[in-house]
Design an enzyme around this catalytic site. Structure first.
Site, PDB file in Angstrom:
ATOM      1  N   ARG A  27       0.814  -1.220   0.000  1.00 46.56           N
ATOM      2  CA  ARG A  27       0.000   0.000   0.000  1.00 46.56           C
ATOM      3  C   ARG A  27       0.843   1.264   0.000  1.00 46.56           C
ATOM      4  O   ARG A  27       0.312   2.363  -0.170  1.00 46.56           O
ATOM      5  CB  ARG A  27      -0.913   0.014   1.231  1.00 46.56           C
ATOM      6  CG  ARG A  27      -1.790  -1.202   1.347  1.00 46.56           C
ATOM      7  CD  ARG A  27      -2.640  -1.127   2.579  1.00 46.56           C
ATOM      8  NE  ARG A  27      -3.727  -0.196   2.404  1.00 46.56           N
ATOM      9  CZ  ARG A  27      -4.912  -0.506   1.922  1.00 46.56           C
ATOM     10  NH1 ARG A  27      -5.172  -1.737   1.571  1.00 46.56           N
ATOM     11  NH2 ARG A  27      -5.843   0.407   1.780  1.00 46.56           N
ATOM     12  N   GLU A 479      -0.959  -1.745 -22.123  1.00 47.69           N
ATOM     13  CA  GLU A 479      -0.577  -2.469 -20.902  1.00 47.69           C
ATOM     14  C   GLU A 479       0.921  -2.775 -20.916  1.00 47.69           C
ATOM     15  O   GLU A 479       1.593  -2.664 -19.887  1.00 47.69           O
ATOM     16  CB  GLU A 479      -1.422  -3.753 -20.781  1.00 47.69           C
ATOM     17  CG  GLU A 479      -1.008  -4.742 -19.705  1.00 47.69           C
ATOM     18  CD  GLU A 479      -1.077  -4.203 -18.281  1.00 47.69           C
ATOM     19  OE1 GLU A 479      -1.551  -3.073 -18.071  1.00 47.69           O
ATOM     20  OE2 GLU A 479      -0.628  -4.916 -17.359  1.00 47.69           O
ATOM     21  N   LYS A 483       3.415  -1.492 -18.068  1.00 47.01           N
ATOM     22  CA  LYS A 483       4.263  -2.413 -17.290  1.00 47.01           C
ATOM     23  C   LYS A 483       5.717  -1.966 -17.352  1.00 47.01           C
ATOM     24  O   LYS A 483       6.395  -1.893 -16.341  1.00 47.01           O
ATOM     25  CB  LYS A 483       4.206  -3.845 -17.838  1.00 47.01           C
ATOM     26  CG  LYS A 483       3.046  -4.721 -17.528  1.00 47.01           C
ATOM     27  CD  LYS A 483       2.936  -5.215 -16.132  1.00 47.01           C
ATOM     28  CE  LYS A 483       2.228  -4.235 -15.261  1.00 47.01           C
ATOM     29  NZ  LYS A 483       0.795  -4.288 -15.243  1.00 47.01           N
ATOM     30  N   HIS A 502      -0.189   9.454 -37.139  1.00 46.87           N
ATOM     31  CA  HIS A 502      -0.769  10.722 -36.679  1.00 46.87           C
ATOM     32  C   HIS A 502       0.055  11.346 -35.561  1.00 46.87           C
ATOM     33  O   HIS A 502      -0.448  12.148 -34.785  1.00 46.87           O
ATOM     34  CB  HIS A 502      -2.217  10.509 -36.229  1.00 46.87           C
ATOM     35  CG  HIS A 502      -3.089  10.005 -37.329  1.00 46.87           C
ATOM     36  ND1 HIS A 502      -3.440  10.773 -38.411  1.00 46.87           N
ATOM     37  CD2 HIS A 502      -3.637   8.789 -37.542  1.00 46.87           C
ATOM     38  CE1 HIS A 502      -4.185  10.058 -39.240  1.00 46.87           C
ATOM     39  NE2 HIS A 502      -4.319   8.841 -38.727  1.00 46.87           N
TER      40      HIS A 502
END
Ligand code: G6P
Length: 607
Positions: A27, A479, A483, A502
């Site tokens: 946490r 993803e 990572k 683009h």
């Protein structure tokens, strides 16, 4: 996102508090601290940086005492210094806090005007200062705690110790989770049940607005108006999980290699492999709804984006999806006939929870795709779809991602059947592919490591990396970039292959590798054209494809990773594996702290 823990014990607590903190370190790990009461005096040890620094300090200067609170911090207000580390002390009051006190500046000004002197730059210190002031004004402990809670606004899980009461911890929750553990002549308090698993599996969860007075033999719980509240005592599953690295160097590596097993376990809940039917039983009826909303954060959001492709393709169900921090404020017009899915490993992410509540207010049926079944998001949902990945400790999500995908795939197929857009034969073909997935995952994990290690050496020398993909490989490209950047600190971007021209094409030169995720699917030829554009500009291509793709692409790539040929529905899960391993090995080569990357935390309970 900080972790808090407390013990009202009958034997010394500081070592046990630190052990519990270790289980909460996911946490936050900017600083840590512990406070106990011994011989009528509050004492504390605090240390900047990882928990190990606090442990060293405690070895040099042990902290006796049979009651204590402790904290591992993810800094919001004030730099991660020892001075700002919790517990905060003011006049015999000690406080640890997870969350943000939104009106702290106003309260601080008021207190300073009455002579208070602040020692830290944190928002939390106002809690200790307020309680101390109310005590000086003549209030009792309970009264002071309640008055403080009425005064502060924001998100909090709090634990408070009073020097003049060595047998009680007071706690409060508004937002971030707080679990109370019932022991034998001892009571515990923690940000989650896993932290308390070595002590007890009997847990009472506080709900928002609750506050509690915890003694050695029990707990009194009150709501915000001070009325007695009864909350169920339940047996937590957390103790069943072993939280160690096994033979792996890092939790992330262990979690990558666990995927065949946990994905098989997850699929077993949502798919009937005997008759090859998707069998998600729930009280969400996908048959008639006009649309589906999906919201999540980080990796869970990217799983949701892949889910959108599946729900739209297989169930012809329009999906509105956004990151939760935008979703909740966009004022999206939502139909009460629709349903909303919230994807969250922890089940506690503040923005995802706020989006859920927004949808609930608008009358939508709520589904939760969560790993933690006892979480707030799960509790506030009409239907819970557990992903059954087991505890994920590495901050960078891996197995939770593929389990989220497995569950979303099964739900999309089930929705397709309910809506008549997938017939029985199609369903059986899709489900058979899902059934093959764990075996293929195992095969890939057993074979690609040497190639990945070689490639990681190249990546570790780069400053920037571009990931490209089309269809469901586009979210996977994002993803992959997420990572890599989060654990190796190499700058990376994930783009839709068609968007290359683009903008990002301007960055292409011989120094920037372009990782192209391209299974041989409906979009393969188009993606190859985009790769030609990269090659024409001297860009170095790393192609992740399958046997069919490798056979037909005539491109001159720097490296090609060849995976087995698989059906389109399982490609995102299979192609996740090299993407995860590339990030992992690159970060390891760079000497990064893979499981606890800087500035990040696994559970984000603040906005
Ligand atoms: C943090 C974690 C990510 C995670 C995201 C959402 O950013 O580092 O790994 O994807 O939060 O968390 P959740 O628990 O809601 O899936």
């Amino acid at each position: 996102m900080c972790g808090i823990v407390g013990i009202v014990g009958n034997q010394p607590v500081s070592e046990r508090l630190v052990n519990a903190l270790r289980r909460l370190e996911y946490r936050g790990y900017d600083s840590a601290g512990v406070a106990t009461i011994e011989g009528g005096a509050l004492r504390r040890r605090r240390a900047e940086g990882k928990l190990v620094n606090l442990e060293t300090k405690l070895k040099e200067e042990p902290l006796p005492g049979a009651i204590g609170i402790a904290h591992t911090r993810w800094a919001t207000h004030g730099a991660p210094t020892e001075r700002n580390a919790h517990p905060h002390f003011t006049d015999g009051v000690a406080v640890v806090h997870n969350g943000i006190i939104e009106n702290f500046a106003e309260i601080k000004d008021e207190l300073i005007a009455t002579g208070a002197e602040f020692q830290t730059e944190t928002d939390t210190e106002v809690v200790a200062q307020l309680v101390a002031k109310y005590r000086r004004d003549g209030m009792g402990r309970w009264q002071a705690m309640h008055a403080m809670l009425k005064r502060v606004r924001g998100a909090y899980a709090l634990a408070v110790l009073f020097e003049d009461d060595p047998s009680t911890i007071m706690a409060a929750r508004n937002g971030p989770p707080l679990a109370i553990g019932h022991g034998n002549g001892e009571m515990f308090l923690g940000s989650d049940a896993i932290a308390l698993a070595p002590f007890t599996n009997e847990i009472t969860y506080l709900i928002d607005g609750d506050w509690a007075v915890i003694g050695t033999t029990g707990v009194h719980i009150f709501d915000i108006d001070g009325n007695i509240a009864t909350r169920p005592r339940q047996v937590s599953m957390a103790a069943a999980y072993l939280v160690d690295k096994g033979n792996h160097r890092h939790f992330m590596e262990k979690e990558i290699y666990e995927q065949p097993e946990v994905v098989a376990h997850a699929l077993g809940q949502y798919v009937n492999f005997i008759d090859n039917r998707a069998a998600p039983s729930s009280n969400i009826d996908f048959a008639k709804m006009p649309s589906l909303a999906i919201s999540a954060c980080g990796t869970a959001y990217l799983a949701g984006l892949i889910g959108k492709y599946w729900f739209e393709r297989y169930a012809r169900l329009p999906v509105e999806i956004d990151v939760a921090s935008e979703f909740r404020y966009r004022e999206i017009p939502l139909s009460p006939q629709s349903a909303a899915l919230f994807i969250s490993q922890s089940g506690e992410t503040a923005d995802t929870l706020a989006s859920l509540r927004y949808c609930k207010e608008h009358g939508l049926k709520i589904g939760a795709v969560v790993n933690t079944r006892e979480s707030t998001i799960a509790r506030e949902s009409d239907a819970v779809f557990p992903i059954l990945a087991g505890p994920e400790i590495g901050v960078a999500s891996t197995k939770a991602f593929t389990c989220q995908l497995a569950v979303l795939a099964a739900l999309a197929i089930g929705a397709g059947r309910a809506r008549g857009t997938v017939n029985e034969e199609e369903e059986q073909v899709l489900v058979r592919s899902l059934a093959e997935m764990p075996r293929i995952m195992g095969q890939v994990l057993n074979s690609i490591q040497p190639k990945i290690e070689l490639l990681s050496r190249e990546l570790s020398k780069c400053r920037d990396v571009l990931y490209l993909g089309r269809g469901t490989s586009f979210p996977l490209a994002m993803e992959g970039a997420l990572k890599l950047k989060e654990i190796s600190y190499i700058h990376a971007e994930g783009y839709a292959a068609g968007e290359l021209k683009h903008g990002p094409i301007a960055l292409i030169d011989e120094n920037m590798p372009v990782i192209v995720i391209a299974p041989h699917d409906r979009f393969f030829d188009k993606t190859v054209s985009n790769m030609q554009e990269v090659a024409a500009r001297g860009g170095r291509i790393i192609l992740i494809t399958d046997g069919r793709g490798a056979a037909v692409s005539k491109l001159d790539t720097m490296h090609t990773i060849v995976l087995p040929d698989v059906d389109e529905i399982i490609a995102p899960m299979i192609f996740s594996l090299p993407v995860q391993l590339l990030a992992y090995h690159t970060a390891v080569l760079l000497g990064a702290d893979v499981d606890q990357p800087r500035n990040l935390a696994k559970s984000v309970t603040v906005e």
